[in-house]
Design a protein around this motif. Structure first.
Motif, PDB file in Angstrom:
ATOM      1  N   GLN A 347     -24.578  95.730 -48.043  1.00  0.00           N
ATOM      2  CA  GLN A 347     -23.396  95.059 -49.539  1.00  0.00           C
ATOM      3  C   GLN A 347     -24.577  95.475 -50.473  1.00  0.00           C
ATOM      4  N   ARG A 348     -26.385  94.994 -50.173  1.00  0.00           N
ATOM      5  CA  ARG A 348     -26.407  95.666 -51.701  1.00  0.00           C
ATOM      6  C   ARG A 348     -26.947  97.155 -51.990  1.00  0.00           C
ATOM      7  N   ARG A 403     -32.439 104.208 -57.502  1.00  0.00           N
ATOM      8  CA  ARG A 403     -31.607 102.463 -58.105  1.00  0.00           C
ATOM      9  C   ARG A 403     -32.142 101.515 -57.945  1.00  0.00           C
ATOM     10  N   TRP A 404     -32.836 101.159 -57.097  1.00  0.00           N
ATOM     11  CA  TRP A 404     -33.791  99.974 -56.769  1.00  0.00           C
ATOM     12  C   TRP A 404     -35.123  99.777 -57.979  1.00  0.00           C
ATOM     13  N   LEU A 405     -35.275 101.142 -57.554  1.00  0.00           N
ATOM     14  CA  LEU A 405     -36.808 101.386 -58.756  1.00  0.00           C
ATOM     15  C   LEU A 405     -36.258 100.437 -59.973  1.00  0.00           C
ATOM     16  N   ILE A 406     -34.643 101.444 -60.815  1.00  0.00           N
ATOM     17  CA  ILE A 406     -34.407 100.739 -61.881  1.00  0.00           C
ATOM     18  C   ILE A 406     -34.118  99.543 -62.389  1.00  0.00           C
ATOM     19  N   THR A 407     -32.985  99.152 -60.926  1.00  0.00           N
ATOM     20  CA  THR A 407     -32.859  97.560 -61.066  1.00  0.00           C
ATOM     21  C   THR A 407     -34.445  96.465 -61.247  1.00  0.00           C
ATOM     22  N   THR A 408     -35.351  97.132 -60.299  1.00  0.00           N
ATOM     23  CA  THR A 408     -35.997  95.962 -60.192  1.00  0.00           C
ATOM     24  C   THR A 408     -37.450  96.028 -61.285  1.00  0.00           C
ATOM     25  N   MET A 409     -37.007  97.110 -62.508  1.00  0.00           N
ATOM     26  CA  MET A 409     -37.932  96.981 -63.565  1.00  0.00           C
ATOM     27  C   MET A 409     -36.979  96.488 -64.251  1.00  0.00           C
ATOM     28  N   ASN A 410     -36.083  95.925 -63.955  1.00  0.00           N
ATOM     29  CA  ASN A 410     -35.102  95.189 -65.462  1.00  0.00           C
ATOM     30  C   ASN A 410     -35.407  94.296 -64.647  1.00  0.00           C
ATOM     31  N   CYS A 411     -35.469  93.422 -63.745  1.00  0.00           N
ATOM     32  CA  CYS A 411     -35.042  92.657 -62.425  1.00  0.00           C
ATOM     33  C   CYS A 411     -36.453  91.332 -62.486  1.00  0.00           C
ATOM     34  N   GLY A 412     -37.018  92.911 -62.269  1.00  0.00           N
ATOM     35  CA  GLY A 412     -38.162  92.301 -61.361  1.00  0.00           C
ATOM     36  C   GLY A 412     -38.056  92.140 -60.044  1.00  0.00           C
ATOM     37  N   LEU A 416     -32.990  91.426 -55.743  1.00  0.00           N
ATOM     38  CA  LEU A 416     -32.582  90.850 -54.550  1.00  0.00           C
ATOM     39  C   LEU A 416     -31.580  90.190 -55.014  1.00  0.00           C
ATOM     40  N   GLN A 417     -31.516  88.596 -54.949  1.00  0.00           N
ATOM     41  CA  GLN A 417     -30.453  87.746 -55.876  1.00  0.00           C
ATOM     42  C   GLN A 417     -29.731  88.540 -56.466  1.00  0.00           C
ATOM     43  N   GLN A 418     -30.356  89.477 -57.494  1.00  0.00           N
ATOM     44  CA  GLN A 418     -29.322  89.889 -58.802  1.00  0.00           C
ATOM     45  C   GLN A 418     -27.572  90.987 -57.875  1.00  0.00           C
ATOM     46  N   LEU A 419     -28.474  91.665 -57.052  1.00  0.00           N
ATOM     47  CA  LEU A 419     -27.705  92.429 -56.337  1.00  0.00           C
ATOM     48  C   LEU A 419     -27.117  91.443 -55.563  1.00  0.00           C
ATOM     49  N   ASP A 420     -27.518  90.006 -54.720  1.00  0.00           N
ATOM     50  CA  ASP A 420     -25.877  89.197 -54.684  1.00  0.00           C
ATOM     51  C   ASP A 420     -25.700  89.055 -55.457  1.00  0.00           C
ATOM     52  N   ASP A 421     -25.609  88.394 -56.778  1.00  0.00           N
ATOM     53  CA  ASP A 421     -24.886  87.905 -57.684  1.00  0.00           C
ATOM     54  C   ASP A 421     -23.788  89.053 -57.979  1.00  0.00           C
ATOM     55  N   SER A 422     -23.924  89.926 -57.948  1.00  0.00           N
ATOM     56  CA  SER A 422     -22.853  91.393 -58.468  1.00  0.00           C
ATOM     57  C   SER A 422     -21.962  90.926 -57.576  1.00  0.00           C
ATOM     58  N   LEU A 423     -22.008  90.547 -57.106  1.00  0.00           N
ATOM     59  CA  LEU A 423     -21.079  90.727 -55.732  1.00  0.00           C
ATOM     60  C   LEU A 423     -20.193  89.663 -56.100  1.00  0.00           C
ATOM     61  N   LEU A 424     -20.333  88.638 -56.481  1.00  0.00           N
ATOM     62  CA  LEU A 424     -19.455  87.821 -57.109  1.00  0.00           C
ATOM     63  C   LEU A 424     -19.171  87.735 -58.213  1.00  0.00           C
ATOM     64  N   ILE A 432     -25.907  95.195 -64.364  1.00  0.00           N
ATOM     65  CA  ILE A 432     -26.665  96.228 -63.056  1.00  0.00           C
ATOM     66  C   ILE A 432     -26.383  98.113 -62.914  1.00  0.00           C
ATOM     67  N   THR A 433     -24.941  97.832 -62.940  1.00  0.00           N
ATOM     68  CA  THR A 433     -24.118  99.276 -62.987  1.00  0.00           C
ATOM     69  C   THR A 433     -24.483  99.785 -64.525  1.00  0.00           C
ATOM     70  N   THR A 434     -24.574  99.283 -65.624  1.00  0.00           N
ATOM     71  CA  THR A 434     -24.752  99.535 -66.908  1.00  0.00           C
ATOM     72  C   THR A 434     -26.450 100.375 -67.274  1.00  0.00           C
ATOM     73  N   ALA A 435     -26.519  99.185 -66.787  1.00  0.00           N
ATOM     74  CA  ALA A 435     -29.035  99.764 -66.730  1.00  0.00           C
ATOM     75  C   ALA A 435     -28.631 101.194 -66.277  1.00  0.00           C
ATOM     76  N   ILE A 436     -28.265 100.915 -64.924  1.00  0.00           N
ATOM     77  CA  ILE A 436     -28.644 102.319 -63.986  1.00  0.00           C
ATOM     78  C   ILE A 436     -27.746 103.100 -64.244  1.00  0.00           C
ATOM     79  N   ASP A 437     -26.675 103.517 -65.038  1.00  0.00           N
ATOM     80  CA  ASP A 437     -25.535 104.678 -65.939  1.00  0.00           C
ATOM     81  C   ASP A 437     -26.481 104.863 -66.508  1.00  0.00           C
TER      82      ASP A 437
END
Length: 449
Positions: A347-348, A403-412, A416-424, A432-437
């Motif tokens: 999922q993540r 993509r995990w690198l990019i996301t953890t630079m933004n979310c610290g 992982l919690q941010q990725l779980d939140d994005s599922l709901l 998340i996806t906008t920052a990565i793109d």
């Protein structure tokens, strides 16, 4: 008794030594008066406060000088009646003695094909493509090359090749010319995982490999420590063998691509360095994301070093390579101790991608990889893994890593919690996806051929 002679007499002392090079019965330099006078002149040109690398216990180490410069070989050549140019030798000796103490570096020969003049700084590393002049300058006596054995980094074969340079490890000593065991490490790429993975991520369609490692004291001493360059016969247009060349069969960067390559690698390596340096405020130990990065990077590097030509893995290594990729993905996405790591990781991993179809493909690839890994781990029968199987998992593993690198630079540490939140949450997913793109658009990798 030490002989004191003005350094201005270097020309005459060199000529005198070439006429009487003081060879012993075994053909080695015996250290007679001509040699003592010549080295005394060198000592004046290279005092201990500027060239401590040439001294031992406060005394000029003439044995080391003879070995690292190649003067022993010149003595034998002169004694055999071969004409050795005193003018050229004097110029080389003067350059050798008057330059500053060199920095000790590790040079890693890569199979990459980069444009001439490439010089990119990646943290403490430099990615360079030395030309013939720069390669010749690595040895102590470049003008004497025709009388000396080919150097470890041979300008005739390796000029124009790609080298990754880094400061030598703490405690590494200057070469003395004595016999000693070469450095031995069956996985010498491990200390350089971050930068090697950075370079590999530029183009997954070509496998990046270190071919050889060198201990380099520029202008003084170079020796190989591990591996060897890939040297192949060179042929002319008629098919006649005309010499040898270093085959650069890894990632290729054109001059037009060099700015984008530099931009991509500099940014990715900066992110890796930033995450790796994270610590917890309470203990000062590496943070969870730093630990996850370390585990994933080691696995990715281990797998990539057993992949050739971009997608070929030897059948004997295929199951281990698959395991490395799955463990790398799991280290990044299931390091918080949640139960059902397989479902959580799928999922993540999917949540790091934008389109629904890509998310479904990523989830399916990770699921299949888990199934294959479980069968391998439990000794269950399974069909042989194909290159396509490994390539699919490899592409997902590296995509997840970046993509995990990019996301953890933004979310610290809350990645992982941010990725779980994005599922709901549609908003969390969009963030998340906008920052990565946006990052990938601003730092494009090599175009897919």
């Amino acid at each position: 008794m030490r002989v004191t002679t003005p350094a201005t007499d270097l020309q005459s002392l060199t000529e005198r030594w070439l006429k009487a090079p003081d060879l012993d019965a075994a053909g080695g330099r015996s250290g007679g008066p001509a040699w003592a006078a010549l080295t005394a002149a060198l000592a004046e040109l290279a005092p201990a406060d500027r060239r401590p690398d040439l001294y031992r216990d406060g005394t000029l180490d003439t044995t080391a000088i003879a070995a690292v410069t190649g003067l022993d070989h010149l003595a034998r050549a002169a004694a055999a009646g071969i004409t050795v140019s005193a003018v050229d030798l004097v110029a080389d000796l003067a350059d050798f003695a008057t330059r500053n103490q060199p920095v000790i570096e590790t040079w890693i020969l890569l199979n990459a094909d980069l444009p001439a003049g490439t010089d990119i700084t990646l943290g403490t590393y430099r990615l360079t493509v030395p030309g013939r002049t720069a390669a010749q300058a690595l040895v102590a006596l470049p003008r004497m090359a025709r009388h000396l054995p080919a150097p470890a980094i041979d300008p005739a074969l390796l000029a124009g090749s790609t080298f990754l340079r880094s400061p030598a490890p703490q405690g590494r000593k200057y070469g003395r010319g004595a016999l000693y065991f070469a450095d031995f490490d069956r996985r010498p790429e491990r200390p350089h995982a971050d930068v090697l993975l950075t370079l590999q991520m530029w183009d997954l369609s070509a496998s990046l490999h270190p071919e050889a490692y060198y201990h380099v004291e520029a202008g003084r001493h170079v020796r190989g420590t591990w591996g060897a360059p890939t040297i192949e016969p060179a042929f002319d247009h008629l098919g006649n063998e005309v010499g040898e060349l270093h085959r650069r069969h890894g990632p290729h960067v054109t001059p037009a691509q060099l700015p984008a390559f530099t931009h991509f690698c500099t940014s990715v390596h900066t992110m890796i360095t930033a995450v790796r340096s994270r610590t917890t405020s309470s203990t000062g130990k590496p943070s969870p994301t730093a630990v996850a990065l370390d585990s994933a990077s080691r696995r990715l590097l281990r797998a990539s070093q057993r992949t050739f030509g971009g997608d070929y893995v030897d059948e004997a290594d295929a199951e281990d390579v698959l395991l490395d990729y799955v463990v790398a993905i799991e280290a990044l996405l299931a390091s918080d101790g949640r139960s059902d790591k397989r479902r959580t990781t799928r999922q993540r991993a999917a949540a790091l991608h934008t389109s629904d179809q890509t998310r479904l493909n990523v989830s399916a690839t990770v699921g299949r990889a888990y199934t294959q890994r479980s069968r391998y781990a439990h000794g269950e029968p399974q069909r042989p893994l194909s290159d396509a199987d490994i390539t699919a998992v490899r592409d997902v593993a590296f995509s997840v890593f970046l993509r995990w690198l990019i996301t953890t630079m933004n979310c610290g540490e809350h990645v992982l919690q941010q990725l779980d939140d994005s599922l709901l949450s549609g908003q969390a997913r969009t963030e998340i996806t906008t920052a990565i793109d946006q990052y990938l658009a601003a730092h494009p990798a090599a175009p897919v051929s």
